[in-house]
Design a protein around this motif. Structure first.
Motif, PDB file in Angstrom:
ATOM      1  N   ILE A 208       0.865  -1.181   0.000  1.00 29.41           N
ATOM      2  CA  ILE A 208       0.000   0.000   0.000  1.00 29.41           C
ATOM      3  C   ILE A 208       0.903   1.232   0.000  1.00 29.41           C
ATOM      4  O   ILE A 208       1.918   1.268   0.702  1.00 29.41           O
ATOM      5  CB  ILE A 208      -0.986  -0.017   1.196  1.00 29.41           C
ATOM      6  N   VAL A 209       0.544   2.192  -0.846  1.00 30.59           N
ATOM      7  CA  VAL A 209       1.308   3.429  -0.978  1.00 30.59           C
ATOM      8  C   VAL A 209       0.441   4.571  -0.467  1.00 30.59           C
ATOM      9  O   VAL A 209      -0.765   4.594  -0.728  1.00 30.59           O
ATOM     10  CB  VAL A 209       1.632   3.696  -2.475  1.00 30.59           C
ATOM     11  N   VAL A 210       1.042   5.513   0.254  1.00 30.52           N
ATOM     12  CA  VAL A 210       0.312   6.721   0.638  1.00 30.52           C
ATOM     13  C   VAL A 210       1.086   7.923   0.107  1.00 30.52           C
ATOM     14  O   VAL A 210       2.320   7.988   0.233  1.00 30.52           O
ATOM     15  CB  VAL A 210       0.140   6.840   2.163  1.00 30.52           C
ATOM     16  N   ALA A 211       0.340   8.847  -0.496  1.00 36.85           N
ATOM     17  CA  ALA A 211       0.988  10.010  -1.113  1.00 36.85           C
ATOM     18  C   ALA A 211       0.137  11.255  -0.901  1.00 36.85           C
ATOM     19  O   ALA A 211      -0.987  11.177  -0.401  1.00 36.85           O
ATOM     20  CB  ALA A 211       1.199   9.751  -2.606  1.00 36.85           C
ATOM     21  N   GLU A 212       0.689  12.388  -1.319  1.00 29.09           N
ATOM     22  CA  GLU A 212      -0.023  13.657  -1.155  1.00 29.09           C
ATOM     23  C   GLU A 212      -1.218  13.780  -2.096  1.00 29.09           C
ATOM     24  O   GLU A 212      -2.158  14.522  -1.809  1.00 29.09           O
ATOM     25  CB  GLU A 212       0.928  14.839  -1.395  1.00 29.09           C
ATOM     26  N   THR A 213      -1.168  13.077  -3.225  1.00 28.08           N
ATOM     27  CA  THR A 213      -2.272  13.150  -4.186  1.00 28.08           C
ATOM     28  C   THR A 213      -2.632  11.739  -4.648  1.00 28.08           C
ATOM     29  O   THR A 213      -1.780  10.841  -4.621  1.00 28.08           O
ATOM     30  CB  THR A 213      -1.888  13.969  -5.437  1.00 28.08           C
ATOM     31  N   PRO A 214      -3.866  11.547  -5.122  1.00 30.06           N
ATOM     32  CA  PRO A 214      -4.243  10.230  -5.644  1.00 30.06           C
ATOM     33  C   PRO A 214      -3.418   9.847  -6.872  1.00 30.06           C
ATOM     34  O   PRO A 214      -3.112   8.673  -7.078  1.00 30.06           O
ATOM     35  CB  PRO A 214      -5.727  10.371  -6.003  1.00 30.06           C
ATOM     36  N   VAL A 215      -3.028  10.838  -7.670  1.00 35.23           N
ATOM     37  CA  VAL A 215      -2.252  10.545  -8.884  1.00 35.23           C
ATOM     38  C   VAL A 215      -0.882   9.993  -8.495  1.00 35.23           C
ATOM     39  O   VAL A 215      -0.423   8.986  -9.043  1.00 35.23           O
ATOM     40  CB  VAL A 215      -2.107  11.822  -9.754  1.00 35.23           C
ATOM     41  N   ALA A 216      -0.231  10.646  -7.524  1.00 33.97           N
ATOM     42  CA  ALA A 216       1.087  10.175  -7.086  1.00 33.97           C
ATOM     43  C   ALA A 216       0.983   8.777  -6.476  1.00 33.97           C
ATOM     44  O   ALA A 216       1.832   7.914  -6.722  1.00 33.97           O
ATOM     45  CB  ALA A 216       1.679  11.149  -6.076  1.00 33.97           C
ATOM     46  N   ALA A 217      -0.071   8.538  -5.687  1.00 27.36           N
ATOM     47  CA  ALA A 217      -0.232   7.228  -5.055  1.00 27.36           C
ATOM     48  C   ALA A 217      -0.410   6.138  -6.103  1.00 27.36           C
ATOM     49  O   ALA A 217       0.198   5.067  -6.028  1.00 27.36           O
ATOM     50  CB  ALA A 217      -1.434   7.255  -4.111  1.00 27.36           C
ATOM     51  N   THR A 218      -1.219   6.428  -7.119  1.00 30.14           N
ATOM     52  CA  THR A 218      -1.477   5.438  -8.169  1.00 30.14           C
ATOM     53  C   THR A 218      -0.206   5.179  -8.980  1.00 30.14           C
ATOM     54  O   THR A 218       0.141   4.033  -9.271  1.00 30.14           O
ATOM     55  CB  THR A 218      -2.614   5.941  -9.090  1.00 30.14           C
ATOM     56  N   GLU A 219       0.498   6.271  -9.323  1.00 25.75           N
ATOM     57  CA  GLU A 219       1.727   6.116 -10.107  1.00 25.75           C
ATOM     58  C   GLU A 219       2.742   5.276  -9.321  1.00 25.75           C
ATOM     59  O   GLU A 219       3.376   4.371  -9.873  1.00 25.75           O
ATOM     60  CB  GLU A 219       2.310   7.503 -10.418  1.00 25.75           C
TER      61      GLU A 219
END
Ligand code: MOS
Length: 716
Positions: free
Chosen positions: A95-106
């Protein structure tokens, strides 16, 4: 009337993942790309290099939530990312957590892994699939195979015998709302907003997984954008989401991609049905056999309930059921609208149609002649069974008397072959232990908090109508709270028990409220003046039980477990009933099948909410058409898992597929079942609809189809 229609169409109604919180981060899942085996290494370096990535986790210290049908809370017992074992393709590995959904998906897409692959089995007849006899694998009384008399011997001695085998493919519910939600912590308190039909199981399941007190967890699911069974338990993404939110000290949102929902949520398992019927020359069915093989996972036994309905369909003197479970390498399958009943009826009601054809009897009349008032399995009376009325009224509305019984004999103006088919269906009547709290306030408003979840079926409207009619107050003065563990327990809403559970609970709450308001037991109430006389807002809480249930059942509900009663109750048996009449047109050169009209007549006891009830039946019929003609989750024999995991390739019914559907109700209350007289409707709506389409295709073409969906290439 729908009390929440305005909120829904204006976007005021907030679904699980709709909440936007300050400081919120976004998560995405990376999924295993093998059919079965071990993950020997996950390379997260590329993911961590994506700008905006906050965290990548591949291992969690989470306990199993337990399997819902095994006394637990999860859609499956297996919690991914707790060891290196890969049970099925599509199982989360990071599981990845990021500042934006785009960054998390990438970042999630940049994760690679090394695997040790093992052979996998995906089909009922695959090498390596393990077949278990259900009553031996799970020795519980209610799972014992149903046996009445010596059905095989009776059939062998019958003048007319029908023997057919039918196959039903796996299917996915693909609700419009994707699985997902938002979680955050306020100190030690975990707050979860997630679209679920079972906020109670999410709460208690998370408590078990995280090792914390359920008192510290609140789950909010006031609206669900379609559940259909896929959201009826704790899903595998929520536990990890809670952990990463705590670690980051921020709210985290996760919405699964549509393709990911095909492996991270339950599905309708593949089944195979062998039906044997024995009848006399007039088509009176003397005995029936229904043998079922149903797919399950390696790690859980998803119980099969197919013969519960088919054994009650007609007045058999003998019946033998046999249910087996076939372990395959998939996530655990589960409930999907009329999970057993729709596939069972597709098989059984085609066999009955074949019987009518064989003995030269009208299929409506043959079904009427085999009707019964007594449950063949228990010998108890049905609390209500108006399937004969459903058949008679449906035949009249449809114009059935104009049918030429000869297959291939009817033509449309454009030359299409016309087929008229009929089938009936039933669904068990259940009531679960539930809690209701009613509050009358000084402004004359009444607030009702009751076990239930709104997933499009209209439970708020149904409850508000009952309260408004009972007290003689405007519907607008009633507020209904469901799906929220801060105002009630929120037992699983499924099995078509929502209305028959919530309404009797609210009904008994109303009687209690009247006492505390010091007003008469019946008649209109001036709520504002009664509250003024009392000197304060008046609140009552009641626990409500199904017929024959004891207080233990409420204790089960209050600790997050299931507390289901029915369909066999002390002294009676309850089912809902329906009859479907379907017209198909088969275009003679392309063999394209269209369904220009359907008439469906249901016996759901008293109709509690006419608008939402008719909508439920239309929805069920549309699902039946989809099952008959389009829907199939195909498996990928090369790499494992499901293949057609998009809405382009998993075709659910759209407007162009659906034409006229006329719905009617018998509307006779069943007061033996509960004091409000209501029975379930959401699922019986679908039962028999696919069979009626298949029977209509047979009438149009003379061909019987033994596998769904019926595609052009099968008809050509
Ligand atoms: Mo429904 S398939 O009982 O959630």
């Amino acid at each position: 009337m729908r009390v929440d229609a305005y909120d829904k169409v204006t976007g005021k109604a907030l679904y699980g993942a709709d909440r936007v919180l300050p400081g919120m981060a976004f998560a995405a899942l990376a999924l295993a790309k093998i059919g079965r085996g071990r993950v020997s290494g996950v390379d997260t370096s590329a993911a961590l290099a994506v700008p905006g990535v906050l965290l990548v986790e591949t291992k969690f210290d989470l306990a199993s939530p337990g399997f819902l049908m095994g006394g637990g809370f999860g859609f499956q017992s297996l919690q991914p990312m707790t060891d290196d074992h890969i049970a099925y393709r599509g199982q989360p590995i990071a599981i990845v957590v990021a500042e934006t959904p785009v960054a998390a998906t990438e970042a999630a897409e940049a994760i690679t892994a090394e695997y040790e692959e093992e052979p996998f089995a995906l089909h009922l007849d695959s090498e390596g699939a393990t077949t278990l006899v259900q009553e031996e694998a799970i020795p519980l009384p209610f799972l014992a195979d149903i046996k009445v008399g010596d059905a095989d011997a009776v059939i062998d001695s019958c003048a007319v015998r029908i023997e057919e085998t039918f196959e039903h493919p796996p299917q996915h519910a693909v609700p419009m709302e994707l699985n997902g939600g938002v979680v955050w912590w306020q100190d030690d308190r975990l707050i979860v907003h997630e679209g679920t039909q079972n906020a109670n199981a999410v709460r208690f399941g998370l408590a078990q997984q995280l090792g914390i007190d359920a008192e510290l967890i609140e789950v909010h699911s006031p609206y669900v954008g379609g559940g259909f069974g896929q959201k009826n338990s704790l899903l595998v993404h929520i536990g990890p989401l809670a952990v990463v939110s705590r670690r980051l000290g921020r709210p985290v949102k996760l919405v699964l991609a549509r393709t990911q929902t095909f492996h991270n949520g339950s599905f309708r398992p593949a089944t195979k049905h062998r039906i044997r019927l024995g009848a006399d020359a007039t088509g009176r069915i003397l005995a029936a056999v229904h043998e079922v093989d149903q797919q399950t996972s390696r790690h859980d036994l998803f119980i099969a309930g197919h013969t519960e309905v088919t054994s009650r369909l007609y007045g058999f003197s003998a019946f033998r059921g046999r249910q087996r479970l076939v372990q395959t390498d998939v996530q655990t399958p589960g409930y999907m609208r009329a999970p057993f009943e729709s596939p069972s009826m597709f098989a059984f009601e085609q066999a009955v149609d074949e019987l009518a054809h064989t003995v030269g009897r009208d299929p409506v009349q043959l079904r009427l002649d085999n009707d019964t008032e007594t449950d063949p399995v228990t010998g108890l009376p049905f609390s209500s069974r108006h399937v004969g009325d459903c058949l008679r009224r449906g035949a009249e509305l449809f114009g059935w008397s104009g049918r030429n019984p000869e297959p291939g004999s009817m033509r449309a103006e454009d030359g299409s072959l016309v087929g008229w088919g009929v089938a009936i269906g039933n669904y068990p009547g259940s009531i679960v232990a539930a809690n209701a709290t009613l509050t009358a306030s000084a402004d004359g408003r009444v607030t009702v908090a009751v076990d239930g979840h709104e997933m499009g079926q209209g439970i708020r409207s149904t409850v508000a109508l009952l309260v408004a009619r009972d007290l003689g107050i405007p519907v607008a003065d009633v507020t209904v709270q469901v799906g929220d563990t801060t105002v009630g327990t929120q037992h699983l809403t499924a099995g078509s028990w929502g209305t028959a559970t919530a309404l009797p609970a609210v009904h008994s709450g109303l009687q209690e409220l009247r006492k505390h308001l010091n007003v008469a037991d019946t008649g209109d109430v001036d709520v504002a003046s009664a509250v003024a006389d009392a000197g304060h807002a008046v609140q009552v809480s009641v626990g409500s039980l199904g017929p024959g249930q004891t207080a233990d059942a409420l204790a089960q509900t209050n600790t997050g477990h299931l507390a289901i009663s029915g369909p066999v109750f002390p002294g009676f048996v309850t089912f809902s009933w329906i009859a479907h009449f379907v017209e198909v047109h088969v275009e003679p050169t392309t063999c394209r099948i269209r369904v220009p009209r359907v008439v469906s007549v249901a016996d759901c006891g008293r109709v509690a909410s006419p608008v939402t009830a008719a909508s439920q039946v239309r929805g069920g019929v549309i699902w039946g058409i989809g099952a008959a003609l389009r829907e199939e989750s195909m498996v990928d024999d090369r790499v494992g898992g499901f293949l057609n995991t998009t809405l382009e390739e998993y075709p659910v019914m759209v407007n162009a597929d659906v034409h006229r559907i006329d719905v009617d109700f018998i509307d006779k209350p069943d007061y033996q079942f509960n004091p409000v007289g209501v029975k379930g409707l959401g699922e019986v709506s679908m039962v028999g609809a696919a069979a009626a389409v298949a029977n209509a295709v047979h009438h149009a073409t003379g061909r019987r189809h033994h596998r769904l969906p019926i595609r052009i290439e099968h008809v050509l």
